[in-house]
Design a protein around this motif. Structure first.
Motif, PDB file in Angstrom:
ATOM      1  N   GLY A 131     -18.258 -15.755  -1.193  1.00 34.52           N
ATOM      2  CA  GLY A 131     -18.962 -16.010   0.053  1.00 34.52           C
ATOM      3  C   GLY A 131     -18.065 -16.737   1.042  1.00 34.52           C
ATOM      4  O   GLY A 131     -17.010 -17.283   0.684  1.00 34.52           O
ATOM      5  N   ALA A 132     -18.514 -16.750   2.289  1.00 32.26           N
ATOM      6  CA  ALA A 132     -17.778 -17.491   3.317  1.00 32.26           C
ATOM      7  C   ALA A 132     -17.775 -18.972   2.976  1.00 32.26           C
ATOM      8  O   ALA A 132     -16.839 -19.696   3.321  1.00 32.26           O
ATOM      9  CB  ALA A 132     -18.418 -17.252   4.680  1.00 32.26           C
ATOM     10  N   THR A 133     -18.814 -19.431   2.275  1.00 32.26           N
ATOM     11  CA  THR A 133     -18.904 -20.860   1.953  1.00 32.26           C
ATOM     12  C   THR A 133     -17.709 -21.318   1.113  1.00 32.26           C
ATOM     13  O   THR A 133     -17.154 -22.388   1.344  1.00 32.26           O
ATOM     14  CB  THR A 133     -20.225 -21.161   1.214  1.00 32.26           C
ATOM     15  OG1 THR A 133     -21.292 -20.563   1.955  1.00 32.26           O
ATOM     16  CG2 THR A 133     -20.477 -22.656   1.112  1.00 32.26           C
TER      17      THR A 133
ATOM     18  N   ILE B  20     -14.679 -21.444   3.414  1.00 33.26           N
ATOM     19  CA  ILE B  20     -14.685 -22.639   4.276  1.00 33.26           C
ATOM     20  C   ILE B  20     -14.112 -23.815   3.488  1.00 33.26           C
ATOM     21  O   ILE B  20     -13.226 -24.535   3.953  1.00 33.26           O
ATOM     22  CB  ILE B  20     -16.136 -22.968   4.737  1.00 33.26           C
ATOM     23  CG1 ILE B  20     -16.655 -21.904   5.692  1.00 33.26           C
ATOM     24  CG2 ILE B  20     -16.214 -24.361   5.377  1.00 33.26           C
ATOM     25  CD1 ILE B  20     -18.183 -21.865   5.803  1.00 33.26           C
TER      26      ILE B  20
ATOM     27  N   TYR C 206     -23.465 -25.540  10.481  1.00 35.80           N
ATOM     28  CA  TYR C 206     -23.756 -25.056   9.127  1.00 35.80           C
ATOM     29  C   TYR C 206     -23.407 -26.203   8.192  1.00 35.80           C
ATOM     30  O   TYR C 206     -22.340 -26.819   8.318  1.00 35.80           O
ATOM     31  CB  TYR C 206     -22.921 -23.805   8.833  1.00 35.80           C
ATOM     32  CG  TYR C 206     -23.091 -23.269   7.433  1.00 35.80           C
ATOM     33  CD1 TYR C 206     -24.346 -22.912   6.947  1.00 35.80           C
ATOM     34  CD2 TYR C 206     -21.995 -23.103   6.598  1.00 35.80           C
ATOM     35  CE1 TYR C 206     -24.500 -22.416   5.665  1.00 35.80           C
ATOM     36  CE2 TYR C 206     -22.139 -22.602   5.310  1.00 35.80           C
ATOM     37  CZ  TYR C 206     -23.395 -22.266   4.859  1.00 35.80           C
ATOM     38  OH  TYR C 206     -23.537 -21.775   3.582  1.00 35.80           O
TER      39      TYR C 206
ATOM     40  N   TYR D  19     -19.824 -27.662   6.487  1.00 35.43           N
ATOM     41  CA  TYR D  19     -18.563 -28.016   7.168  1.00 35.43           C
ATOM     42  C   TYR D  19     -18.169 -29.481   6.957  1.00 35.43           C
ATOM     43  O   TYR D  19     -17.034 -29.777   6.572  1.00 35.43           O
ATOM     44  CB  TYR D  19     -18.654 -27.758   8.680  1.00 35.43           C
ATOM     45  CG  TYR D  19     -18.947 -26.338   9.105  1.00 35.43           C
ATOM     46  CD1 TYR D  19     -18.652 -25.252   8.300  1.00 35.43           C
ATOM     47  CD2 TYR D  19     -19.523 -26.093  10.348  1.00 35.43           C
ATOM     48  CE1 TYR D  19     -18.922 -23.950   8.716  1.00 35.43           C
ATOM     49  CE2 TYR D  19     -19.795 -24.797  10.773  1.00 35.43           C
ATOM     50  CZ  TYR D  19     -19.498 -23.732   9.953  1.00 35.43           C
ATOM     51  OH  TYR D  19     -19.773 -22.456  10.375  1.00 35.43           O
TER      52      TYR D  19
ATOM     53  N   ASN E 173     -18.175 -21.512  14.842  1.00 36.95           N
ATOM     54  CA  ASN E 173     -19.099 -20.576  14.206  1.00 36.95           C
ATOM     55  C   ASN E 173     -19.746 -19.744  15.309  1.00 36.95           C
ATOM     56  O   ASN E 173     -20.524 -20.254  16.093  1.00 36.95           O
ATOM     57  CB  ASN E 173     -20.138 -21.383  13.408  1.00 36.95           C
ATOM     58  CG  ASN E 173     -21.311 -20.560  12.936  1.00 36.95           C
ATOM     59  OD1 ASN E 173     -22.430 -21.045  12.860  1.00 36.95           O
ATOM     60  ND2 ASN E 173     -21.086 -19.308  12.611  1.00 36.95           N
TER      61      ASN E 173
ATOM     62  N   ASN F  81     -25.135 -20.408  13.842  1.00 33.45           N
ATOM     63  CA  ASN F  81     -26.320 -20.902  13.124  1.00 33.45           C
ATOM     64  C   ASN F  81     -26.369 -22.405  13.335  1.00 33.45           C
ATOM     65  O   ASN F  81     -25.373 -23.079  13.052  1.00 33.45           O
ATOM     66  CB  ASN F  81     -26.177 -20.572  11.622  1.00 33.45           C
ATOM     67  CG  ASN F  81     -27.241 -21.232  10.772  1.00 33.45           C
ATOM     68  OD1 ASN F  81     -28.245 -21.721  11.274  1.00 33.45           O
ATOM     69  ND2 ASN F  81     -27.017 -21.251   9.464  1.00 33.45           N
TER      70      ASN F  81
ATOM     71  N   ASP G 177     -16.031 -19.054  11.693  1.00 28.94           N
ATOM     72  CA  ASP G 177     -17.039 -18.585  10.744  1.00 28.94           C
ATOM     73  C   ASP G 177     -17.837 -17.515  11.471  1.00 28.94           C
ATOM     74  O   ASP G 177     -18.618 -17.815  12.373  1.00 28.94           O
ATOM     75  CB  ASP G 177     -17.913 -19.778  10.329  1.00 28.94           C
ATOM     76  CG  ASP G 177     -19.042 -19.390   9.400  1.00 28.94           C
ATOM     77  OD1 ASP G 177     -19.335 -18.188   9.282  1.00 28.94           O
ATOM     78  OD2 ASP G 177     -19.646 -20.302   8.804  1.00 28.94           O
TER      79      ASP G 177
ATOM     80  N   VAL H 265     -19.844 -14.977  10.078  1.00 26.94           N
ATOM     81  CA  VAL H 265     -20.682 -14.222   9.132  1.00 26.94           C
ATOM     82  C   VAL H 265     -21.796 -13.431   9.827  1.00 26.94           C
ATOM     83  O   VAL H 265     -22.331 -12.506   9.243  1.00 26.94           O
ATOM     84  CB  VAL H 265     -21.278 -15.122   8.011  1.00 26.94           C
ATOM     85  CG1 VAL H 265     -20.207 -15.776   7.180  1.00 26.94           C
ATOM     86  CG2 VAL H 265     -22.246 -16.152   8.566  1.00 26.94           C
ATOM     87  N   TYR H 266     -22.129 -13.805  11.073  1.00 26.68           N
ATOM     88  CA  TYR H 266     -23.170 -13.054  11.805  1.00 26.68           C
ATOM     89  C   TYR H 266     -22.549 -12.101  12.827  1.00 26.68           C
ATOM     90  O   TYR H 266     -23.189 -11.742  13.816  1.00 26.68           O
ATOM     91  CB  TYR H 266     -24.126 -14.022  12.528  1.00 26.68           C
ATOM     92  CG  TYR H 266     -24.857 -14.950  11.582  1.00 26.68           C
ATOM     93  CD1 TYR H 266     -25.985 -14.521  10.882  1.00 26.68           C
ATOM     94  CD2 TYR H 266     -24.405 -16.250  11.356  1.00 26.68           C
ATOM     95  CE1 TYR H 266     -26.650 -15.363  10.003  1.00 26.68           C
ATOM     96  CE2 TYR H 266     -25.057 -17.097  10.473  1.00 26.68           C
ATOM     97  CZ  TYR H 266     -26.186 -16.648   9.793  1.00 26.68           C
ATOM     98  OH  TYR H 266     -26.837 -17.477   8.914  1.00 26.68           O
TER      99      TYR H 266
ATOM    100  N   SER I  63     -18.228 -12.341   5.802  1.00 27.84           N
ATOM    101  CA  SER I  63     -18.924 -12.198   4.530  1.00 27.84           C
ATOM    102  C   SER I  63     -19.829 -10.978   4.568  1.00 27.84           C
ATOM    103  O   SER I  63     -20.224 -10.517   5.645  1.00 27.84           O
ATOM    104  CB  SER I  63     -19.740 -13.481   4.355  1.00 27.84           C
ATOM    105  OG  SER I  63     -20.844 -13.319   3.557  1.00 27.84           O
TER     106      SER I  63
ATOM    107  N   SER J  51     -22.756 -11.163   3.133  1.00 27.39           N
ATOM    108  CA  SER J  51     -24.107 -11.702   2.922  1.00 27.39           C
ATOM    109  C   SER J  51     -25.131 -11.223   3.942  1.00 27.39           C
ATOM    110  O   SER J  51     -26.193 -10.716   3.578  1.00 27.39           O
ATOM    111  CB  SER J  51     -24.078 -13.231   2.978  1.00 27.39           C
ATOM    112  OG  SER J  51     -23.515 -13.756   1.814  1.00 27.39           O
ATOM    113  N   LYS J  52     -24.827 -11.436   5.209  1.00 23.88           N
ATOM    114  CA  LYS J  52     -25.814 -11.148   6.263  1.00 23.88           C
ATOM    115  C   LYS J  52     -25.712  -9.687   6.689  1.00 23.88           C
ATOM    116  O   LYS J  52     -26.720  -9.050   6.968  1.00 23.88           O
ATOM    117  CB  LYS J  52     -25.574 -12.043   7.486  1.00 23.88           C
ATOM    118  CG  LYS J  52     -25.197 -13.476   7.158  1.00 23.88           C
ATOM    119  CD  LYS J  52     -26.323 -14.277   6.569  1.00 23.88           C
ATOM    120  CE  LYS J  52     -25.812 -15.655   6.155  1.00 23.88           C
ATOM    121  NZ  LYS J  52     -26.839 -16.527   5.661  1.00 23.88           N
TER     122      LYS J  52
ATOM    123  N   THR K 170     -27.198 -11.746   0.303  1.00 29.78           N
ATOM    124  CA  THR K 170     -26.786 -13.161   0.295  1.00 29.78           C
ATOM    125  C   THR K 170     -26.537 -13.666  -1.126  1.00 29.78           C
ATOM    126  O   THR K 170     -25.731 -14.561  -1.334  1.00 29.78           O
ATOM    127  CB  THR K 170     -27.844 -14.055   0.982  1.00 29.78           C
ATOM    128  OG1 THR K 170     -29.090 -13.893   0.298  1.00 29.78           O
ATOM    129  CG2 THR K 170     -28.013 -13.704   2.445  1.00 29.78           C
TER     130      THR K 170
ATOM    131  N   LYS L 295     -22.737 -13.339  -2.732  1.00 30.02           N
ATOM    132  CA  LYS L 295     -21.673 -14.279  -2.395  1.00 30.02           C
ATOM    133  C   LYS L 295     -20.299 -13.598  -2.397  1.00 30.02           C
ATOM    134  O   LYS L 295     -19.404 -13.925  -3.180  1.00 30.02           O
ATOM    135  CB  LYS L 295     -21.676 -15.469  -3.367  1.00 30.02           C
ATOM    136  CG  LYS L 295     -22.916 -16.336  -3.285  1.00 30.02           C
ATOM    137  CD  LYS L 295     -23.155 -16.953  -1.923  1.00 30.02           C
ATOM    138  CE  LYS L 295     -22.373 -18.217  -1.692  1.00 30.02           C
ATOM    139  NZ  LYS L 295     -22.807 -18.848  -0.399  1.00 30.02           N
TER     140      LYS L 295
END
Ligand SMILES: Cc1ncc(COP(=O)(O)O)c(C=O)c1O
Length: 396
Positions: free
Chosen positions: A102-104, A107, A128, A131, A173, A177, A205, A207-208, A236, A238-239, A244, A247
Protein backbone atom coordinates in the motif's frame (compact mmCIF):
# COMPACT_ATOMS: atom_id res chain seq x y z
CA UNK A 1 12.34 12.88 31.92
CA UNK A 2 11.77 9.58 33.75
CA UNK A 3 8.59 7.92 32.57
CA UNK A 4 6.41 7.11 35.57
CA UNK A 5 3.13 6.05 34.00
CA UNK A 6 3.23 2.24 34.40
CA UNK A 7 1.04 1.78 31.30
CA UNK A 8 3.62 3.57 29.13
CA UNK A 9 6.71 2.25 30.84
CA UNK A 10 7.14 -0.72 28.52
CA UNK A 11 6.60 1.31 25.35
CA UNK A 12 9.47 2.99 23.57
CA UNK A 13 9.24 6.76 24.13
CA UNK A 14 8.91 7.52 20.45
CA UNK A 15 5.68 5.50 20.42
CA UNK A 16 4.03 7.40 23.29
CA UNK A 17 2.66 10.29 21.20
CA UNK A 18 1.06 7.96 18.66
CA UNK A 19 -2.64 7.86 19.51
CA UNK A 20 -5.16 5.21 18.58
CA UNK A 21 -6.95 6.21 15.39
CA UNK A 22 -10.43 7.73 15.61
CA UNK A 23 -11.48 5.23 12.93
CA UNK A 24 -11.44 2.50 15.55
CA UNK A 25 -13.92 4.30 17.78
CA UNK A 26 -16.21 5.37 14.96
CA UNK A 27 -16.32 1.88 13.46
CA UNK A 28 -17.07 0.42 16.90
CA UNK A 29 -19.89 2.94 17.45
CA UNK A 30 -21.27 2.28 13.98
CA UNK A 31 -21.35 -1.45 14.69
CA UNK A 32 -22.82 -1.06 18.16
CA UNK A 33 -25.67 1.17 16.92
CA UNK A 34 -26.16 -0.50 13.56
CA UNK A 35 -25.35 2.83 11.93
CA UNK A 36 -24.79 3.32 8.19
CA UNK A 37 -21.04 3.59 8.13
CA UNK A 38 -19.82 6.55 6.06
CA UNK A 39 -16.77 6.96 8.27
CA UNK A 40 -13.93 4.79 7.02
CA UNK A 41 -12.72 5.33 3.48
CA UNK A 42 -13.38 2.13 1.63
CA UNK A 43 -15.94 0.95 -0.92
CA UNK A 44 -18.78 -1.32 0.18
CA UNK A 45 -19.41 -2.39 -3.43
CA UNK A 46 -17.65 -5.29 -5.13
CA UNK A 47 -14.14 -5.26 -6.55
CA UNK A 48 -14.15 -5.57 -10.38
CA UNK A 49 -14.53 -9.21 -11.45
CA UNK A 50 -11.47 -8.88 -13.67
CA UNK A 51 -9.21 -8.36 -10.65
CA UNK A 52 -10.88 -11.02 -8.52
CA UNK A 53 -10.57 -13.57 -11.34
CA UNK A 54 -6.92 -12.61 -11.92
CA UNK A 55 -6.15 -13.06 -8.20
CA UNK A 56 -7.83 -16.48 -8.15
CA UNK A 57 -5.90 -17.48 -11.26
CA UNK A 58 -2.58 -16.33 -9.82
CA UNK A 59 -3.16 -18.42 -6.70
CA UNK A 60 -4.26 -21.43 -8.80
CA UNK A 61 -1.09 -21.06 -10.89
CA UNK A 62 0.93 -21.12 -7.70
CA UNK A 63 2.18 -17.59 -7.63
CA UNK A 64 2.16 -18.00 -3.87
CA UNK A 65 5.74 -17.60 -2.73
CA UNK A 66 7.71 -14.45 -1.95
CA UNK A 67 7.60 -11.98 -4.80
CA UNK A 68 10.72 -10.16 -5.90
CA UNK A 69 11.25 -7.66 -3.07
CA UNK A 70 11.01 -4.62 -5.33
CA UNK A 71 7.79 -5.89 -6.91
CA UNK A 72 6.81 -8.37 -9.60
CA UNK A 73 8.41 -7.52 -12.93
CA UNK A 74 5.04 -7.62 -14.66
CA UNK A 75 3.50 -5.18 -12.19
CA UNK A 76 6.44 -2.78 -12.31
CA UNK A 77 6.20 -2.81 -16.13
CA UNK A 78 2.45 -2.14 -15.95
CA UNK A 79 3.05 0.78 -13.57
CA UNK A 80 5.75 2.15 -15.89
CA UNK A 81 3.40 1.99 -18.88
CA UNK A 82 0.51 3.63 -17.06
CA UNK A 83 2.74 6.33 -15.58
CA UNK A 84 4.27 7.11 -18.95
CA UNK A 85 0.78 7.79 -20.28
CA UNK A 86 -0.63 9.69 -17.30
CA UNK A 87 2.45 11.62 -16.18
CA UNK A 88 4.33 11.84 -19.48
CA UNK A 89 7.41 10.51 -17.69
CA UNK A 90 9.43 7.37 -18.41
CA UNK A 91 10.34 5.47 -15.24
CA UNK A 92 12.84 2.63 -15.33
CA UNK A 93 11.00 -0.31 -13.74
CA UNK A 94 14.27 -1.79 -12.48
CA UNK A 95 15.78 1.28 -10.87
CA UNK A 96 12.89 3.68 -10.24
CA UNK A 97 9.73 1.72 -9.38
CA UNK A 98 9.11 -0.14 -6.11
CA UNK A 99 5.98 -2.04 -5.12
CA UNK A 100 5.02 -1.70 -1.45
CA UNK A 101 2.28 -2.84 0.93
CA UNK A 102 0.00 0.00 0.00
CA UNK A 103 0.92 3.65 -0.24
CA UNK A 104 1.00 3.67 3.56
CA UNK A 105 4.10 1.50 3.61
CA UNK A 106 5.67 3.62 0.88
CA UNK A 107 5.05 6.77 2.96
CA UNK A 108 6.72 5.19 5.97
CA UNK A 109 9.63 3.78 3.94
CA UNK A 110 10.43 6.96 2.09
CA UNK A 111 10.34 9.09 5.23
CA UNK A 112 12.63 6.69 7.11
CA UNK A 113 14.85 6.65 4.02
CA UNK A 114 15.37 10.40 3.63
CA UNK A 115 14.75 12.10 7.00
CA UNK A 116 17.59 12.55 9.47
CA UNK A 117 16.89 13.37 13.14
CA UNK A 118 16.05 17.07 13.42
CA UNK A 119 15.08 17.43 9.75
CA UNK A 120 11.79 19.15 9.07
CA UNK A 121 9.05 17.83 6.84
CA UNK A 122 6.26 20.19 5.81
CA UNK A 123 2.79 18.67 6.10
CA UNK A 124 -0.50 20.32 5.16
CA UNK A 125 -3.27 19.90 7.69
CA UNK A 126 -5.77 18.34 7.69
CA UNK A 127 -3.61 15.32 6.79
CA UNK A 128 -3.78 11.59 6.21
CA UNK A 129 -3.01 10.33 9.66
CA UNK A 130 0.15 8.32 8.92
CA UNK A 131 2.28 11.30 7.87
CA UNK A 132 3.11 12.87 11.21
CA UNK A 133 3.89 9.61 13.09
CA UNK A 134 6.08 8.50 10.17
CA UNK A 135 8.05 11.74 10.39
CA UNK A 136 8.33 11.54 14.18
CA UNK A 137 9.46 7.90 14.17
CA UNK A 138 12.27 9.00 11.85
CA UNK A 139 13.25 11.64 14.43
CA UNK A 140 12.04 14.42 12.19
CA UNK A 141 9.80 17.36 12.95
CA UNK A 142 6.51 17.95 11.13
CA UNK A 143 6.04 21.63 10.15
CA UNK A 144 2.32 22.16 9.71
CA UNK A 145 0.68 24.48 7.19
CA UNK A 146 -3.12 24.75 7.33
CA UNK A 147 -5.48 24.44 4.37
CA UNK A 148 -8.55 26.64 4.93
CA UNK A 149 -12.16 25.99 3.88
CA UNK A 150 -14.05 26.43 1.67
CA UNK A 151 -11.45 26.15 -1.14
CA UNK A 152 -8.80 24.60 1.11
CA UNK A 153 -6.13 26.97 -0.08
CA UNK A 154 -2.99 27.79 1.86
CA UNK A 155 -1.42 31.19 2.39
CA UNK A 156 1.66 31.39 0.13
CA UNK A 157 3.49 33.49 2.74
CA UNK A 158 2.76 30.88 5.41
CA UNK A 159 4.19 28.14 3.22
CA UNK A 160 7.16 30.32 2.38
CA UNK A 161 7.84 30.80 6.11
CA UNK A 162 7.62 27.04 6.74
CA UNK A 163 10.55 26.35 4.39
CA UNK A 164 14.00 26.81 5.91
CA UNK A 165 17.47 25.27 5.92
CA UNK A 166 16.22 22.25 7.92
CA UNK A 167 13.45 21.42 5.44
CA UNK A 168 14.09 18.00 4.01
CA UNK A 169 10.78 17.45 2.26
CA UNK A 170 7.17 18.48 1.84
CA UNK A 171 4.32 15.98 1.65
CA UNK A 172 1.66 16.87 -0.89
CA UNK A 173 -1.48 14.76 -1.02
CA UNK A 174 -3.47 15.51 -4.15
CA UNK A 175 -6.37 14.81 -4.56
CA UNK A 176 -6.48 15.49 -0.86
CA UNK A 177 -8.03 13.44 1.93
CA UNK A 178 -10.10 14.62 3.80
CA UNK A 179 -10.92 17.87 2.00
CA UNK A 180 -11.34 16.63 -1.58
CA UNK A 181 -9.05 19.43 -2.78
CA UNK A 182 -7.19 18.92 -6.05
CA UNK A 183 -4.09 21.12 -5.86
CA UNK A 184 -4.03 23.49 -8.83
CA UNK A 185 -1.08 23.65 -11.19
CA UNK A 186 -0.33 27.15 -9.87
CA UNK A 187 -0.19 25.87 -6.28
CA UNK A 188 2.04 22.98 -7.27
CA UNK A 189 4.28 25.33 -9.28
CA UNK A 190 4.66 27.48 -6.17
CA UNK A 191 5.51 24.43 -4.02
CA UNK A 192 7.93 23.17 -6.67
CA UNK A 193 9.66 26.57 -6.73
CA UNK A 194 10.14 26.48 -2.95
CA UNK A 195 11.46 22.89 -3.11
CA UNK A 196 14.04 23.95 -5.69
CA UNK A 197 14.97 27.11 -3.80
CA UNK A 198 15.51 25.19 -0.54
CA UNK A 199 16.85 21.99 -2.09
CA UNK A 200 13.96 20.03 -0.59
CA UNK A 201 12.23 16.89 -1.83
CA UNK A 202 8.53 16.49 -2.58
CA UNK A 203 6.70 13.37 -1.46
CA UNK A 204 3.40 13.19 -3.28
CA UNK A 205 0.57 10.93 -2.18
CA UNK A 206 -1.62 10.49 -5.24
CA UNK A 207 -3.75 7.49 -4.28
CA UNK A 208 -6.90 9.32 -5.48
CA UNK A 209 -5.35 10.32 -8.82
CA UNK A 210 -8.26 8.79 -10.78
CA UNK A 211 -11.07 10.11 -8.58
CA UNK A 212 -11.51 13.60 -10.01
CA UNK A 213 -14.82 15.38 -10.65
CA UNK A 214 -16.44 18.28 -12.46
CA UNK A 215 -13.69 18.73 -15.06
CA UNK A 216 -10.88 19.34 -12.56
CA UNK A 217 -7.49 18.02 -13.62
CA UNK A 218 -4.82 16.22 -11.66
CA UNK A 219 -1.34 17.66 -12.01
CA UNK A 220 1.60 15.37 -11.28
CA UNK A 221 4.25 17.21 -9.29
CA UNK A 222 6.98 15.04 -10.84
CA UNK A 223 5.97 16.31 -14.28
CA UNK A 224 6.67 19.96 -13.42
CA UNK A 225 9.94 21.45 -14.67
CA UNK A 226 12.92 20.33 -12.58
CA UNK A 227 10.80 18.12 -10.30
CA UNK A 228 11.19 14.63 -11.77
CA UNK A 229 14.27 13.83 -9.75
CA UNK A 230 13.21 15.60 -6.55
CA UNK A 231 9.76 14.04 -6.27
CA UNK A 232 8.85 10.68 -4.81
CA UNK A 233 5.45 9.87 -6.32
CA UNK A 234 3.32 7.44 -4.34
CA UNK A 235 0.15 5.76 -5.50
CA UNK A 236 -1.79 2.59 -4.97
CA UNK A 237 -4.39 0.20 -6.32
CA UNK A 238 -6.54 0.59 -3.19
CA UNK A 239 -8.91 3.32 -4.33
CA UNK A 240 -8.54 3.00 -8.11
CA UNK A 241 -9.53 -0.67 -8.19
CA UNK A 242 -11.62 -0.87 -4.99
CA UNK A 243 -9.14 -3.23 -3.32
CA UNK A 244 -8.21 -1.41 -0.12
CA UNK A 245 -7.67 -4.74 1.62
CA UNK A 246 -5.02 -5.80 -0.89
CA UNK A 247 -2.58 -3.10 0.21
CA UNK A 248 -0.74 -2.90 -3.08
CA UNK A 249 0.98 0.43 -3.65
CA UNK A 250 4.06 1.81 -5.34
CA UNK A 251 6.71 4.49 -5.30
CA UNK A 252 8.27 6.21 -8.32
CA UNK A 253 11.55 7.99 -7.68
CA UNK A 254 15.00 8.71 -9.10
CA UNK A 255 17.48 5.80 -8.71
CA UNK A 256 19.25 7.14 -5.58
CA UNK A 257 15.95 7.82 -3.79
CA UNK A 258 14.58 4.46 -4.90
CA UNK A 259 17.70 2.77 -3.57
CA UNK A 260 17.24 4.53 -0.20
CA UNK A 261 13.55 3.59 -0.05
CA UNK A 262 14.28 -0.05 -0.96
CA UNK A 263 16.84 -0.33 1.85
CA UNK A 264 14.01 0.38 4.30
CA UNK A 265 11.34 -1.59 2.42
CA UNK A 266 13.43 -4.78 2.49
CA UNK A 267 13.26 -4.88 6.30
CA UNK A 268 9.78 -3.49 6.78
CA UNK A 269 7.87 -6.01 4.66
CA UNK A 270 10.37 -7.28 2.05
CA UNK A 271 7.59 -7.78 -0.50
CA UNK A 272 3.84 -7.44 -0.88
CA UNK A 273 1.40 -10.30 -1.61
CA UNK A 274 2.57 -12.05 -4.78
CA UNK A 275 -0.77 -13.17 -6.32
CA UNK A 276 -2.36 -9.78 -5.66
CA UNK A 277 0.48 -8.06 -7.47
CA UNK A 278 -0.36 -10.14 -10.57
CA UNK A 279 -4.04 -9.22 -10.26
CA UNK A 280 -3.23 -5.50 -9.94
CA UNK A 281 -0.97 -5.84 -13.01
CA UNK A 282 -3.95 -7.25 -14.91
CA UNK A 283 -6.12 -4.34 -13.75
CA UNK A 284 -3.55 -1.76 -14.83
CA UNK A 285 -2.88 -3.47 -18.18
CA UNK A 286 -6.58 -3.69 -19.05
CA UNK A 287 -7.36 -0.18 -17.82
CA UNK A 288 -4.97 1.24 -20.42
CA UNK A 289 -7.41 0.37 -23.18
CA UNK A 290 -10.85 -0.43 -21.74
CA UNK A 291 -11.99 3.01 -20.53
CA UNK A 292 -11.92 1.94 -16.87
CA UNK A 293 -10.67 5.24 -15.47
CA UNK A 294 -13.36 7.28 -17.24
CA UNK A 295 -16.11 4.96 -16.02
CA UNK A 296 -14.72 5.13 -12.49
CA UNK A 297 -14.94 8.93 -12.44
CA UNK A 298 -18.49 8.88 -13.88
CA UNK A 299 -19.68 6.32 -11.31
CA UNK A 300 -18.10 8.23 -8.44
CA UNK A 301 -19.60 11.53 -9.64
CA UNK A 302 -23.07 9.94 -9.38
CA UNK A 303 -22.32 8.79 -5.81
CA UNK A 304 -20.96 12.21 -4.93
CA UNK A 305 -24.11 13.90 -6.28
CA UNK A 306 -26.33 11.56 -4.31
CA UNK A 307 -24.68 12.03 -0.93
CA UNK A 308 -24.13 15.74 -1.54
CA UNK A 309 -27.88 16.23 -2.03
CA UNK A 310 -28.73 14.27 1.09
CA UNK A 311 -26.28 16.29 3.20
CA UNK A 312 -27.54 19.54 1.74
CA UNK A 313 -31.18 18.63 2.36
CA UNK A 314 -30.33 17.75 5.96
CA UNK A 315 -28.80 21.20 6.49
CA UNK A 316 -25.30 19.82 6.85
CA UNK A 317 -23.66 22.37 4.51
CA UNK A 318 -21.51 20.06 2.38
CA UNK A 319 -18.46 21.51 0.63
CA UNK A 320 -18.21 20.00 -2.86
CA UNK A 321 -14.97 18.04 -3.27
CA UNK A 322 -12.95 18.25 -6.50
CA UNK A 323 -11.60 14.72 -6.03
CA UNK A 324 -11.33 11.72 -3.62
CA UNK A 325 -14.41 9.97 -2.24
CA UNK A 326 -15.04 12.21 0.75
CA UNK A 327 -17.29 15.19 1.38
CA UNK A 328 -16.49 17.63 4.17
CA UNK A 329 -19.45 19.42 5.69
CA UNK A 330 -19.66 22.47 7.89
CA UNK A 331 -21.36 21.56 11.17
CA UNK A 332 -20.93 24.91 12.86
CA UNK A 333 -24.21 26.37 14.03
CA UNK A 334 -25.79 22.98 14.73
CA UNK A 335 -25.28 23.35 18.46
CA UNK A 336 -22.68 20.63 19.04
CA UNK A 337 -19.68 21.24 21.25
CA UNK A 338 -17.28 19.95 18.61
CA UNK A 339 -16.89 17.47 15.76
CA UNK A 340 -16.34 14.54 18.10
CA UNK A 341 -19.58 15.21 19.99
CA UNK A 342 -21.33 15.57 16.61
CA UNK A 343 -19.89 12.32 15.19
CA UNK A 344 -20.72 10.35 18.34
CA UNK A 345 -24.28 11.71 18.30
CA UNK A 346 -24.77 10.97 14.61
CA UNK A 347 -23.56 7.37 14.96
CA UNK A 348 -25.46 6.56 18.14
CA UNK A 349 -28.68 8.64 17.80
CA UNK A 350 -29.15 9.25 14.07
CA UNK A 351 -27.61 6.03 12.82
CA UNK A 352 -25.10 7.46 10.35
CA UNK A 353 -21.38 7.35 11.11
CA UNK A 354 -18.95 10.02 9.88
CA UNK A 355 -15.40 10.98 10.82
CA UNK A 356 -14.64 13.93 13.11
CA UNK A 357 -11.78 15.61 11.25
CA UNK A 358 -10.11 17.27 14.26
CA UNK A 359 -7.98 14.11 14.38
CA UNK A 360 -6.39 15.28 11.13
CA UNK A 361 -5.27 18.63 12.55
CA UNK A 362 -2.53 19.44 15.03
CA UNK A 363 -2.32 23.23 15.08
CA UNK A 364 -5.70 24.59 13.99
CA UNK A 365 -9.09 23.92 15.59
CA UNK A 366 -10.83 24.18 12.20
CA UNK A 367 -11.59 20.45 12.38
CA UNK A 368 -13.96 20.92 15.30
CA UNK A 369 -16.46 22.58 12.94
CA UNK A 370 -16.36 19.90 10.26
CA UNK A 371 -17.45 16.35 9.52
CA UNK A 372 -16.15 13.97 6.82
CA UNK A 373 -18.50 11.64 4.97
CA UNK A 374 -17.37 8.86 2.62
CA UNK A 375 -19.40 8.26 -0.54
CA UNK A 376 -17.55 5.17 -1.80
CA UNK A 377 -20.75 3.28 -1.10
CA UNK A 378 -23.54 1.44 -2.92
CA UNK A 379 -26.62 3.51 -3.77
CA UNK A 380 -28.63 1.53 -1.18
CA UNK A 381 -26.15 2.53 1.51
CA UNK A 382 -26.28 6.19 0.51
CA UNK A 383 -30.10 6.11 0.34
CA UNK A 384 -30.26 4.51 3.80
CA UNK A 385 -27.97 7.25 5.16
CA UNK A 386 -30.05 9.91 3.38
CA UNK A 387 -33.31 8.66 4.88
CA UNK A 388 -31.90 8.71 8.40
CA UNK A 389 -30.43 12.19 7.90
CA UNK A 390 -33.78 13.42 6.60
CA UNK A 391 -35.66 12.05 9.65
CA UNK A 392 -33.15 13.76 11.93
CA UNK A 393 -33.39 17.04 9.98
CA UNK A 394 -37.22 17.03 10.12
CA UNK A 395 -37.15 16.48 13.88
CA UNK A 396 -34.70 19.33 14.51
C1 LIG B 1 -4.29 10.13 1.41
C2 LIG B 1 -4.19 8.66 1.57
N1 LIG B 1 -3.01 8.07 1.39
C3 LIG B 1 -2.86 6.74 1.53
C4 LIG B 1 -3.93 5.95 1.88
C5 LIG B 1 -3.73 4.48 2.04
O1 LIG B 1 -3.38 3.88 0.85
P1 LIG B 1 -3.03 2.34 0.83
O2 LIG B 1 -4.30 1.59 1.06
O3 LIG B 1 -2.47 2.14 -0.52
O4 LIG B 1 -2.05 2.11 1.92
C6 LIG B 1 -5.17 6.52 2.10
C7 LIG B 1 -6.31 5.70 2.54
O5 LIG B 1 -7.27 6.14 3.10
C8 LIG B 1 -5.30 7.91 1.94
O6 LIG B 1 -6.48 8.51 2.12
Amino acid sequence: MVQTDPYLSRMARRVHPIGVSIFTEMSRLALEHNAVNLSQGFPDFPTPDLLKEAAREAIAHDINQYAIGTGSTRLRKAIARKSKRTMGISWDENREITVTNGATEAIFDVIQAIVNPGDEVIVFEPYYDSYVPSVEIAGGVARIVTLRAPDWSFKPEELDRAFNSKTRAIIVNTPHNPTGKVFSKEELDLIAGLCKQHNALAITDEVYEHLIFDGHTHTYMAALPGMRDRTITLSSASKTFSVTGWKTGWALAAPDLTDALRRVHQFVTFCSAAPLQEAVATGLEQAETNGYYDRLAVEYTARLDLLFRYLEQAGLKPIRPQGTFFIMSDISGLGFEDDIAFARYMASEVGVACIPPSAFYSTSDDGTKLARWCFAKRDETLHAAGERLAIWARAR
